[in-house]
Design a protein around this motif. Sequence first.
Motif, PDB file in Angstrom:
ATOM      1  N   SER A  88       0.803  -1.218   0.000  1.00  0.00           N
ATOM      2  CA  SER A  88       0.000   0.000   0.000  1.00  0.00           C
ATOM      3  C   SER A  88       0.840   1.274   0.000  1.00  0.00           C
ATOM      4  O   SER A  88       1.992   1.296   0.459  1.00  0.00           O
ATOM      5  N   LEU A  89       0.238   2.343  -0.496  1.00  0.00           N
ATOM      6  CA  LEU A  89       0.848   3.670  -0.434  1.00  0.00           C
ATOM      7  C   LEU A  89       0.987   4.117   1.020  1.00  0.00           C
ATOM      8  O   LEU A  89       1.997   4.726   1.409  1.00  0.00           O
ATOM      9  N   ALA A  90      -0.016   3.789   1.844  1.00  0.00           N
ATOM     10  CA  ALA A  90      -0.006   4.214   3.248  1.00  0.00           C
ATOM     11  C   ALA A  90       1.191   3.639   4.001  1.00  0.00           C
ATOM     12  O   ALA A  90       1.783   4.314   4.856  1.00  0.00           O
ATOM     13  N   SER A  91       1.573   2.393   3.692  1.00  0.00           N
ATOM     14  CA  SER A  91       2.708   1.786   4.399  1.00  0.00           C
ATOM     15  C   SER A  91       4.006   2.518   4.068  1.00  0.00           C
ATOM     16  O   SER A  91       4.839   2.765   4.949  1.00  0.00           O
ATOM     17  N   ALA A  92       4.185   2.903   2.805  1.00  0.00           N
ATOM     18  CA  ALA A  92       5.392   3.649   2.415  1.00  0.00           C
ATOM     19  C   ALA A  92       5.402   5.034   3.042  1.00  0.00           C
ATOM     20  O   ALA A  92       6.441   5.521   3.509  1.00  0.00           O
ATOM     21  N   LEU A  93       4.248   5.679   3.076  1.00  0.00           N
ATOM     22  CA  LEU A  93       4.155   7.009   3.672  1.00  0.00           C
ATOM     23  C   LEU A  93       4.491   6.956   5.157  1.00  0.00           C
ATOM     24  O   LEU A  93       5.213   7.824   5.687  1.00  0.00           O
ATOM     25  N   ALA A  94       4.009   5.934   5.844  1.00  0.00           N
ATOM     26  CA  ALA A  94       4.241   5.818   7.288  1.00  0.00           C
ATOM     27  C   ALA A  94       5.725   5.688   7.608  1.00  0.00           C
ATOM     28  O   ALA A  94       6.230   6.321   8.549  1.00  0.00           O
ATOM     29  N   VAL A  95       6.468   4.878   6.836  1.00  0.00           N
ATOM     30  CA  VAL A  95       7.887   4.686   7.157  1.00  0.00           C
ATOM     31  C   VAL A  95       8.721   5.908   6.757  1.00  0.00           C
ATOM     32  O   VAL A  95       9.784   6.156   7.334  1.00  0.00           O
ATOM     33  N   VAL A  96       8.236   6.692   5.791  1.00  0.00           N
ATOM     34  CA  VAL A  96       8.911   7.951   5.455  1.00  0.00           C
ATOM     35  C   VAL A  96       8.742   8.948   6.599  1.00  0.00           C
ATOM     36  O   VAL A  96       9.710   9.574   7.062  1.00  0.00           O
ATOM     37  N   VAL A  97       7.509   9.087   7.071  1.00  0.00           N
ATOM     38  CA  VAL A  97       7.229  10.013   8.173  1.00  0.00           C
ATOM     39  C   VAL A  97       7.958   9.568   9.441  1.00  0.00           C
ATOM     40  O   VAL A  97       8.391  10.400  10.253  1.00  0.00           O
ATOM     41  N   ALA A  98       8.139   8.249   9.605  1.00  0.00           N
ATOM     42  CA  ALA A  98       8.862   7.724  10.772  1.00  0.00           C
ATOM     43  C   ALA A  98      10.369   7.899  10.642  1.00  0.00           C
ATOM     44  O   ALA A  98      11.118   7.510  11.546  1.00  0.00           O
ATOM     45  N   ALA A  99      10.818   8.463   9.515  1.00  0.00           N
ATOM     46  CA  ALA A  99      12.242   8.766   9.283  1.00  0.00           C
ATOM     47  C   ALA A  99      13.120   7.521   9.320  1.00  0.00           C
ATOM     48  O   ALA A  99      14.235   7.533   9.846  1.00  0.00           O
ATOM     49  N   ILE A 100      12.628   6.433   8.745  1.00  0.00           N
ATOM     50  CA  ILE A 100      13.441   5.219   8.634  1.00  0.00           C
ATOM     51  C   ILE A 100      14.323   5.378   7.392  1.00  0.00           C
ATOM     52  O   ILE A 100      13.810   5.562   6.280  1.00  0.00           O
ATOM     53  N   PRO A 101      15.638   5.309   7.532  1.00  0.00           N
ATOM     54  CA  PRO A 101      16.541   5.676   6.426  1.00  0.00           C
ATOM     55  C   PRO A 101      16.416   4.800   5.182  1.00  0.00           C
ATOM     56  O   PRO A 101      16.376   5.299   4.063  1.00  0.00           O
ATOM     57  N   LEU A 102      16.392   3.466   5.367  1.00  0.00           N
ATOM     58  CA  LEU A 102      16.352   2.572   4.212  1.00  0.00           C
ATOM     59  C   LEU A 102      14.959   1.960   4.105  1.00  0.00           C
ATOM     60  O   LEU A 102      14.476   1.342   5.060  1.00  0.00           O
ATOM     61  N   ARG A 103      14.358   2.157   2.941  1.00  0.00           N
ATOM     62  CA  ARG A 103      12.974   1.703   2.743  1.00  0.00           C
ATOM     63  C   ARG A 103      12.908   0.922   1.431  1.00  0.00           C
ATOM     64  O   ARG A 103      13.138   1.479   0.350  1.00  0.00           O
ATOM     65  N   TYR A 106       8.054  -2.758  -3.353  1.00  0.00           N
ATOM     66  CA  TYR A 106       7.680  -2.654  -4.765  1.00  0.00           C
ATOM     67  C   TYR A 106       7.162  -1.259  -5.083  1.00  0.00           C
ATOM     68  O   TYR A 106       6.374  -0.679  -4.322  1.00  0.00           O
ATOM     69  N   ALA A 107       7.625  -0.736  -6.205  1.00  0.00           N
ATOM     70  CA  ALA A 107       7.187   0.584  -6.668  1.00  0.00           C
ATOM     71  C   ALA A 107       5.860   0.428  -7.396  1.00  0.00           C
ATOM     72  O   ALA A 107       5.806   0.247  -8.610  1.00  0.00           O
ATOM     73  N   ARG A 108       4.804   0.485  -6.645  1.00  0.00           N
ATOM     74  CA  ARG A 108       3.459   0.369  -7.190  1.00  0.00           C
ATOM     75  C   ARG A 108       2.516   1.192  -6.321  1.00  0.00           C
ATOM     76  O   ARG A 108       2.925   1.686  -5.266  1.00  0.00           O
ATOM     77  N   GLU A 109       1.306   1.340  -6.738  1.00  0.00           N
ATOM     78  CA  GLU A 109       0.323   2.157  -6.018  1.00  0.00           C
ATOM     79  C   GLU A 109       0.813   3.600  -5.864  1.00  0.00           C
ATOM     80  O   GLU A 109       0.454   4.285  -4.899  1.00  0.00           O
ATOM     81  N   GLY A 110       1.679   4.054  -6.781  1.00  0.00           N
ATOM     82  CA  GLY A 110       2.145   5.434  -6.765  1.00  0.00           C
ATOM     83  C   GLY A 110       3.124   5.774  -5.663  1.00  0.00           C
ATOM     84  O   GLY A 110       3.333   6.938  -5.335  1.00  0.00           O
ATOM     85  N   ARG A 111       3.791   4.761  -5.093  1.00  0.00           N
ATOM     86  CA  ARG A 111       4.642   5.028  -3.924  1.00  0.00           C
ATOM     87  C   ARG A 111       6.139   4.935  -4.223  1.00  0.00           C
ATOM     88  O   ARG A 111       6.962   5.018  -3.310  1.00  0.00           O
ATOM     89  N   GLY A 112       6.518   4.749  -5.475  1.00  0.00           N
ATOM     90  CA  GLY A 112       7.922   4.546  -5.816  1.00  0.00           C
ATOM     91  C   GLY A 112       8.831   5.642  -5.309  1.00  0.00           C
ATOM     92  O   GLY A 112       9.951   5.386  -4.848  1.00  0.00           O
ATOM     93  N   VAL A 113       8.369   6.884  -5.354  1.00  0.00           N
ATOM     94  CA  VAL A 113       9.191   8.015  -4.935  1.00  0.00           C
ATOM     95  C   VAL A 113       9.496   7.981  -3.438  1.00  0.00           C
ATOM     96  O   VAL A 113      10.452   8.615  -2.974  1.00  0.00           O
ATOM     97  N   LEU A 114       8.723   7.232  -2.673  1.00  0.00           N
ATOM     98  CA  LEU A 114       8.903   7.172  -1.220  1.00  0.00           C
ATOM     99  C   LEU A 114       9.898   6.091  -0.797  1.00  0.00           C
ATOM    100  O   LEU A 114      10.239   5.999   0.385  1.00  0.00           O
ATOM    101  N   LEU A 115      10.349   5.273  -1.735  1.00  0.00           N
ATOM    102  CA  LEU A 115      11.236   4.155  -1.418  1.00  0.00           C
ATOM    103  C   LEU A 115      12.674   4.485  -1.792  1.00  0.00           C
ATOM    104  O   LEU A 115      12.930   5.137  -2.810  1.00  0.00           O
ATOM    105  N   THR A 116      13.618   3.997  -0.988  1.00  0.00           N
ATOM    106  CA  THR A 116      15.035   4.183  -1.325  1.00  0.00           C
ATOM    107  C   THR A 116      15.564   3.028  -2.165  1.00  0.00           C
ATOM    108  O   THR A 116      16.498   3.193  -2.947  1.00  0.00           O
ATOM    109  N   GLU A 117      14.987   1.847  -1.979  1.00  0.00           N
ATOM    110  CA  GLU A 117      15.312   0.673  -2.800  1.00  0.00           C
ATOM    111  C   GLU A 117      13.989   0.126  -3.322  1.00  0.00           C
ATOM    112  O   GLU A 117      13.084  -0.167  -2.537  1.00  0.00           O
TER     113      GLU A 117
END
Length: 637
Positions: A88-103, A106-117
């Motif tokens: 989900s997009l929400a899961s990627a957003l949550a770990v970005v807001v939680a400031a987890i460095p490595l994320r 899968y780049a899907r549901e429009g969340r690719g920009v939120l992932l580092t790998e």
Amino acid sequence: MQDMGNKILVWLPSPMGDAVLCTPALRAIRRHFSSSEITFLAEPVVREVLSPSDYNDKWLELQRRNPFAIAKMLKEHKFTHAILFKNSLASALAVVVAAIPLRIGYAREGRGVLLTEKLYPPKLPNGKYEPYSMIDYYLAIASKLGAKTDGRNLELLVDPKCSGALMTKMPEVDEAGGPVVIIVPGGAFGPSKCWPSDRFSQTADWLIDNYNATVVISVSPEPAEKKIAEEICAASKNTLLNLSGRNVSLGELKALFSKASLVITNDTGPRHIAIALQRKLVTLFGPNDPAWTETNYENEIQVVGNVNCAPCAEPTCKQTKHACMQAITVEMVCSAAQQLLENNRGQTVVYARQKFIKTSDSFFLDSDYKTSFGELGLTSIDKVFSFNAAKNLVKKNLAGYRSRLQFEVNSPSTTLFLKRYEKPPILIQLKNWLHTHSRKSCGLIEVEHINRLAEAGINTPKVISYGQQWGLFFEKRSFIITEKILRAESLERNLPNYFTGTGSAENLKLRRAFIAQLADFIKRFHETRYCHRDLYFSHIFYSDKGCFYLIDLARAFRPIILHKRFKIKDIAQLYYSAPAKYFSNTDRLHFYHRYTGRDKIVNGDKSLIRKILNKANRMAKHDVRHSRLAPFVSQCD
């Protein structure tokens, strides 16, 4: 990525089945990050099914949906890595807001920009995701992290405390005299995955009758699934264990599965539990492509309803008939169960609809029979019509343009029946075209009837081969070859022992169940809008697996008008051919009540019953003229 004492968050997928499919990836990650602290974040149901686990150090339960609230909770733990099996997009957003460095995910549901790998799931040319196993889908994430991913086997552990609690709640399992068989008739995905309840009942009865099995019906606490379980138990002639009333936890359910000799399930989460616990398994597939959850598990037989509209991936069937699941017969499921229980597994996948190959012009053959037909020289229509290495089934009053043969094949070993039509009279052809609303050959008409009825859930003979040739406008010749129905006899030749045995209370109960099942079968047949010109006991077969079959479907048709009249004729033929020696007037009335779905006779029923009796009596007069006694007439009358 190196294992350097990291604090790793693993966000697990849901629903439950996907979490179990994730276990090979979780195992690989644990091995790779053996010195790191691994925390699983999951919904309570996922935690319960994966616990106890050797793959993590801590658990966090996902109690909220708001990504910002989740981020606040995660931030307190100061994770260095976030592995997102959740898409989900929400899961990627949550770990970005939680400031987890490595994320990573899968780049899907429009969340690719939120992932580092990021990984990209393969797509088809039409833009849809390509079906491939979720095991490999999740393992690709572990591989991206540098983990070795050489094992695909699912794995779950059973808590000994849950095993003890289960025995308190279900002592019948330990006391079982035969195999314990678990039936899972529901599915969280939606009703489109569900096999009909009455077929689960018939399967359960066959398992009990043939293996003295203890059959457990396992459903979720959802009201819809509880209703399914109640329907199955009510329709069975035996006592089944309904899990919905036992208050069994998921941990205890795993303990129960670990004791099962066999699991029969729709394509749903408990299937993966059975595989992870290495149980023998029959899985029924309909709307979903089996490729999504392929495990290559050696003790599973998949039965696939491979009709034209499947796989559709729709939670609710959009068609008027649930063709994919209806195409799966009790015979198919019982045969698969028998192979597994007797350690004699043949096919790993059974298709409800055969795959035909075109071996020559207008000659079609089930691909499984290509070798046998080649050995017999049956490779073209000309060869079929010159074939004489068979038993000629001579029948009184058989029309001159028709012939019927019986022959054996070795691969697979079975008996086949050949019907040939050569230069059918033009009037016969015109009549057939009128009934079918199209220009078809005699042989192809029967093939079409068999396929349509099979899709509607009516057991019919299996078509092995068919073909046709046309003249300038009219049919020149056609044929159909069908397979003998294994371990089945016509009702005219053989009735179950409880009809011919003593009139005990148990036999009476079994007879009533048989009559109810027969009424349901005929009702389903008529609900297809079909009628049968010869619906006598001689054309209804009953197998040792407790299934009815309808044969001689060249006689079936869908009347354009007077449909009710032809249904009356069908029921009158049944009434006529049911022997008075075994079927009392009370039995016949039970059949009528079940067929109509009414417990009491109303005014309209009296007229209908009168018409049925009048028709049966007219048939009996024909017997009198030939010095015969009609089957339904008592010797004392």
